[in-house]
Design a protein around this motif. Sequence first.
Motif, PDB file in Angstrom:
ATOM      1  N   LYS A  86      12.319  28.043  57.983  1.00 56.73           N
ATOM      2  CA  LYS A  86      12.221  27.698  59.399  1.00 56.73           C
ATOM      3  C   LYS A  86      11.837  26.223  59.536  1.00 56.73           C
ATOM      4  CE  LYS A  86      10.705  32.296  60.927  1.00 56.73           C
ATOM      5  NZ  LYS A  86       9.609  33.069  61.564  1.00 56.73           N
ATOM      6  N   GLU A  87      12.476  25.561  60.469  1.00 59.71           N
ATOM      7  CA  GLU A  87      12.244  24.121  60.647  1.00 59.71           C
ATOM      8  C   GLU A  87      10.795  23.815  61.001  1.00 59.71           C
ATOM      9  OE1 GLU A  87      14.083  20.362  63.235  1.00 59.71           O
ATOM     10  OE2 GLU A  87      14.745  22.411  63.635  1.00 59.71           O
ATOM     11  N   GLU A  88      10.191  24.689  61.823  1.00 63.47           N
ATOM     12  CA  GLU A  88       8.840  24.412  62.312  1.00 63.47           C
ATOM     13  C   GLU A  88       7.754  24.635  61.257  1.00 63.47           C
ATOM     14  OE1 GLU A  88       9.937  28.632  63.814  1.00 63.47           O
ATOM     15  OE2 GLU A  88      10.920  26.698  63.481  1.00 63.47           O
ATOM     16  N   ASN A  89       8.100  25.244  60.142  1.00 65.49           N
ATOM     17  CA  ASN A  89       7.087  25.573  59.130  1.00 65.49           C
ATOM     18  C   ASN A  89       6.450  24.352  58.476  1.00 65.49           C
ATOM     19  OD1 ASN A  89       7.251  28.278  59.558  1.00 65.49           O
ATOM     20  ND2 ASN A  89       8.342  28.774  57.669  1.00 65.49           N
ATOM     21  N   ILE A  90       7.131  23.208  58.527  1.00 67.71           N
ATOM     22  CA  ILE A  90       6.577  21.995  57.906  1.00 67.71           C
ATOM     23  C   ILE A  90       5.270  21.576  58.573  1.00 67.71           C
ATOM     24  CG2 ILE A  90       7.919  20.411  59.388  1.00 67.71           C
ATOM     25  CD1 ILE A  90       8.110  18.552  56.934  1.00 67.71           C
ATOM     26  N   ASN A  91       5.130  21.878  59.859  1.00 66.74           N
ATOM     27  CA  ASN A  91       3.918  21.514  60.604  1.00 66.74           C
ATOM     28  C   ASN A  91       3.057  22.727  60.938  1.00 66.74           C
ATOM     29  OD1 ASN A  91       4.494  18.682  60.765  1.00 66.74           O
ATOM     30  ND2 ASN A  91       6.066  19.186  62.288  1.00 66.74           N
ATOM     31  N   LYS A  92       3.312  23.822  60.255  1.00 62.40           N
ATOM     32  CA  LYS A  92       2.549  25.056  60.485  1.00 62.40           C
ATOM     33  C   LYS A  92       1.586  25.288  59.330  1.00 62.40           C
ATOM     34  CE  LYS A  92       3.259  30.069  60.913  1.00 62.40           C
ATOM     35  NZ  LYS A  92       4.255  31.153  60.843  1.00 62.40           N
ATOM     36  N   ASN A  93       0.414  25.821  59.646  1.00 65.04           N
ATOM     37  CA  ASN A  93      -0.569  26.111  58.601  1.00 65.04           C
ATOM     38  C   ASN A  93      -0.032  27.142  57.607  1.00 65.04           C
ATOM     39  OD1 ASN A  93      -2.995  24.592  58.899  1.00 65.04           O
ATOM     40  ND2 ASN A  93      -3.410  25.695  60.805  1.00 65.04           N
ATOM     41  N   SER A  94      -0.327  26.917  56.344  1.00 63.25           N
ATOM     42  CA  SER A  94      -0.122  27.922  55.306  1.00 63.25           C
ATOM     43  C   SER A  94      -1.462  28.609  55.078  1.00 63.25           C
ATOM     44  CB  SER A  94       0.367  27.281  54.017  1.00 63.25           C
ATOM     45  OG  SER A  94       1.621  26.648  54.216  1.00 63.25           O
ATOM     46  N   SER A  95      -1.418  29.917  54.849  1.00 62.79           N
ATOM     47  CA  SER A  95      -2.657  30.686  54.754  1.00 62.79           C
ATOM     48  C   SER A  95      -2.729  31.414  53.418  1.00 62.79           C
ATOM     49  CB  SER A  95      -2.727  31.699  55.905  1.00 62.79           C
ATOM     50  OG  SER A  95      -3.913  32.469  55.822  1.00 62.79           O
ATOM     51  N   PHE A  96      -3.943  31.422  52.823  1.00 60.80           N
ATOM     52  CA  PHE A  96      -4.166  32.037  51.516  1.00 60.80           C
ATOM     53  C   PHE A  96      -5.484  32.810  51.564  1.00 60.80           C
ATOM     54  CE2 PHE A  96      -2.147  27.930  51.317  1.00 60.80           C
ATOM     55  CZ  PHE A  96      -0.996  28.171  50.579  1.00 60.80           C
ATOM     56  N   GLU A  97      -5.427  34.101  51.250  1.00 61.65           N
ATOM     57  CA  GLU A  97      -6.665  34.887  51.199  1.00 61.65           C
ATOM     58  C   GLU A  97      -6.638  35.826  50.005  1.00 61.65           C
ATOM     59  OE1 GLU A  97      -9.083  36.651  54.643  1.00 61.65           O
ATOM     60  OE2 GLU A  97      -8.181  38.441  53.738  1.00 61.65           O
ATOM     61  N   ILE A  98      -7.789  35.960  49.366  1.00 64.71           N
ATOM     62  CA  ILE A  98      -7.936  36.868  48.235  1.00 64.71           C
ATOM     63  C   ILE A  98      -9.182  37.716  48.448  1.00 64.71           C
ATOM     64  CG2 ILE A  98      -9.139  35.053  46.912  1.00 64.71           C
ATOM     65  CD1 ILE A  98      -7.876  36.330  44.372  1.00 64.71           C
ATOM     66  N   GLN A  99      -9.035  39.026  48.263  1.00 62.60           N
ATOM     67  CA  GLN A  99     -10.169  39.944  48.339  1.00 62.60           C
ATOM     68  C   GLN A  99     -10.469  40.442  46.927  1.00 62.60           C
ATOM     69  OE1 GLN A  99      -9.759  43.027  51.309  1.00 62.60           O
ATOM     70  NE2 GLN A  99      -8.990  41.593  52.855  1.00 62.60           N
ATOM     71  N   PHE A 100     -11.747  40.526  46.584  1.00 60.98           N
ATOM     72  CA  PHE A 100     -12.133  40.846  45.214  1.00 60.98           C
ATOM     73  C   PHE A 100     -13.564  41.379  45.206  1.00 60.98           C
ATOM     74  CE2 PHE A 100     -13.040  36.528  46.339  1.00 60.98           C
ATOM     75  CZ  PHE A 100     -14.300  36.271  45.837  1.00 60.98           C
ATOM     76  N   THR A 101     -13.964  41.873  44.043  1.00 58.32           N
ATOM     77  CA  THR A 101     -15.329  42.366  43.889  1.00 58.32           C
ATOM     78  C   THR A 101     -16.047  41.552  42.821  1.00 58.32           C
ATOM     79  OG1 THR A 101     -14.802  43.967  42.159  1.00 58.32           O
ATOM     80  CG2 THR A 101     -14.598  44.722  44.431  1.00 58.32           C
ATOM     81  N   ILE A 102     -17.342  41.398  43.009  1.00 59.83           N
ATOM     82  CA  ILE A 102     -18.236  40.872  41.966  1.00 59.83           C
ATOM     83  C   ILE A 102     -19.369  41.885  41.863  1.00 59.83           C
ATOM     84  CG2 ILE A 102     -19.739  38.996  41.221  1.00 59.83           C
ATOM     85  CD1 ILE A 102     -18.132  37.087  42.957  1.00 59.83           C
ATOM     86  N   GLY A 103     -19.460  42.547  40.707  1.00 50.58           N
ATOM     87  CA  GLY A 103     -20.413  43.650  40.610  1.00 50.58           C
ATOM     88  C   GLY A 103     -19.975  44.741  41.569  1.00 50.58           C
ATOM     89  N   ASP A 104     -20.874  45.139  42.457  1.00 49.56           N
ATOM     90  CA  ASP A 104     -20.499  46.158  43.450  1.00 49.56           C
ATOM     91  C   ASP A 104     -20.378  45.570  44.859  1.00 49.56           C
ATOM     92  OD1 ASP A 104     -23.138  45.630  43.978  1.00 49.56           O
ATOM     93  OD2 ASP A 104     -23.793  47.723  44.007  1.00 49.56           O
ATOM     94  N   LYS A 105     -20.231  44.227  44.938  1.00 48.59           N
ATOM     95  CA  LYS A 105     -20.053  43.574  46.235  1.00 48.59           C
ATOM     96  C   LYS A 105     -18.590  43.210  46.451  1.00 48.59           C
ATOM     97  CE  LYS A 105     -24.686  41.625  46.833  1.00 48.59           C
ATOM     98  NZ  LYS A 105     -25.474  40.389  47.089  1.00 48.59           N
ATOM     99  N   PHE A 106     -18.142  43.340  47.698  1.00 50.96           N
ATOM    100  CA  PHE A 106     -16.758  43.060  48.065  1.00 50.96           C
ATOM    101  C   PHE A 106     -16.703  41.770  48.892  1.00 50.96           C
ATOM    102  CE2 PHE A 106     -16.940  47.406  46.981  1.00 50.96           C
ATOM    103  CZ  PHE A 106     -15.656  47.877  46.715  1.00 50.96           C
ATOM    104  N   TYR A 107     -15.739  40.905  48.548  1.00 47.51           N
ATOM    105  CA  TYR A 107     -15.629  39.619  49.244  1.00 47.51           C
ATOM    106  C   TYR A 107     -14.186  39.364  49.686  1.00 47.51           C
ATOM    107  CZ  TYR A 107     -20.185  38.462  47.166  1.00 47.51           C
ATOM    108  OH  TYR A 107     -21.509  38.457  46.804  1.00 47.51           O
ATOM    109  N   ALA A 108     -14.071  38.566  50.748  1.00 47.38           N
ATOM    110  CA  ALA A 108     -12.772  38.021  51.170  1.00 47.38           C
ATOM    111  C   ALA A 108     -12.952  36.517  51.315  1.00 47.38           C
ATOM    112  CB  ALA A 108     -12.341  38.636  52.501  1.00 47.38           C
ATOM    113  N   TYR A 109     -12.193  35.774  50.519  1.00 42.64           N
ATOM    114  CA  TYR A 109     -12.250  34.313  50.581  1.00 42.64           C
ATOM    115  C   TYR A 109     -10.851  33.783  50.886  1.00 42.64           C
ATOM    116  CZ  TYR A 109     -12.302  29.417  49.276  1.00 42.64           C
ATOM    117  OH  TYR A 109     -12.154  28.049  49.310  1.00 42.64           O
ATOM    118  N   GLY A 110     -10.781  32.775  51.752  1.00 44.35           N
ATOM    119  CA  GLY A 110      -9.471  32.214  52.058  1.00 44.35           C
ATOM    120  C   GLY A 110      -9.567  30.869  52.749  1.00 44.35           C
TER     121      GLY A 110
END
Length: 452
Positions: A86-110
């Motif tokens: 899409k032409e407009e994508n050059i000026n559109k935000n790209s988004s990245f998110e990863i959900q994971f666990t450390i021990g028994d805690k759950f996180y979402a970082y992006g």
Amino acid sequence: MLIKVTVENFKSFSEPTEMTMISSTKIQKGTDHRVKIKSTNILKYAVIYGANAAGKSNLIDFFWFLKSTLNDTIPMVATKWFCKCKEENINKNSSFEIQFTIGDKFYAYGFTALLNQRRITSEWLYELYQNDNAKCLFERNEEEKFPHLGEDVKLNKIDEAKFKTYTDDFDGNESILFLTEMNRNKKYSEDSKLVFFKEVYSWLSQNIIIVKPNTPYIKIEDSEGQYYNDETSLELINKLIKTFDTGIDKVRVEKTDFEEFRKALPAKVFDLVMKDIRNKMAHKSLYSSARMTMRTDKSFFTVTLDDDEPIVSTLKLYHGKSFYDFNFDEESDGTRRIFDLLDMLLNKNDDIIYVVDELERSLHPKLTEHFLELFMNFHKGHKTQLLFTTHEASIMEQKLFRRDEIWFVERDGNNTSNVYSLDKFKERYDKTLSKAYLEGRYGAIPVFSNFD
């Protein structure tokens, strides 16, 4: 452990696209392929199929981009990695998110970014709870000058003063991630409410291991690198290598001179390696070992960091009835590929996810299957995960993988990639999945046009 990734406006992914490692509640077989953390069952394996240029490698590049940006800044090569459908994508935000666990805690970082400008526009970290609630740990966005902590993060006066200093120093910085900044020469006490910055950064930067066909060299750090310098580990390696029927009977480590090491590597790769070596020698106190093992597609070296000059050793390989040993570069592509895979078997660090592009590259289908069976055996009962792309249909069997572990990537009419699981198809347990896949039942295969 990895739970889910979500990506938007990145390479062939235009709309928000996600892939999850949460197991289906409908599938009761393969319970040893799951790890239960609190009330959530997380899968240990994900195998990704798709035609050439469907977007499989772009999913692997999600992990590479995330780690590269986290370790430094948005890579220059990524300025053209917005979705070009899409032409407009050059000026559109790209988004990245990863959900994971450390021990028994759950996180979402992006985070979001304007890739063509190499500019971070927002960033977030949440702790997730089993009741679908979430606690904001920190956020940043374009409207506010400084990153801020979530309302529920209560700091003592010392940590409050530290955080204010750190955010003041970060003032308006759009080129790097705040999570990265909070780990640049920052020290946190064990009881600090800010220690999550260190724990999350450490997991993302160290526990995701990416293996791509075009990786210039693979660096095996610290304890993992001891395999080839420990007699017990070498004995295990020799037993393992025989099971792959490569003709190798014995692997031995032999000292070599630094000049041979330099000549064996392409100039650019040698410069990369030396940069790593110098960095490690300058910060010896931060590392548990003064040794580093590295491998390119045609060479294998271990470097012991001495005060004066690095001490270099290499592998010598012995075949059953040969009078002389073989160098690493004299072995076939498939044999050298097996050494990539051995790292994944020997690494005893738990809670690692291996992300591998083209797992079957240069391997016979039976060798690929043999490796997967070994991997599942070696890491049974552990949190170790394996996510990989492949064209090898022969391993698409329900005796090896659960239906919810098999994924497909397919390009649509707009030339964008869609990701979906085999679990959306209602198949009998005695169904020959590989045959159905090659017949086109699940899509994600090449569609050829006629040539007149």
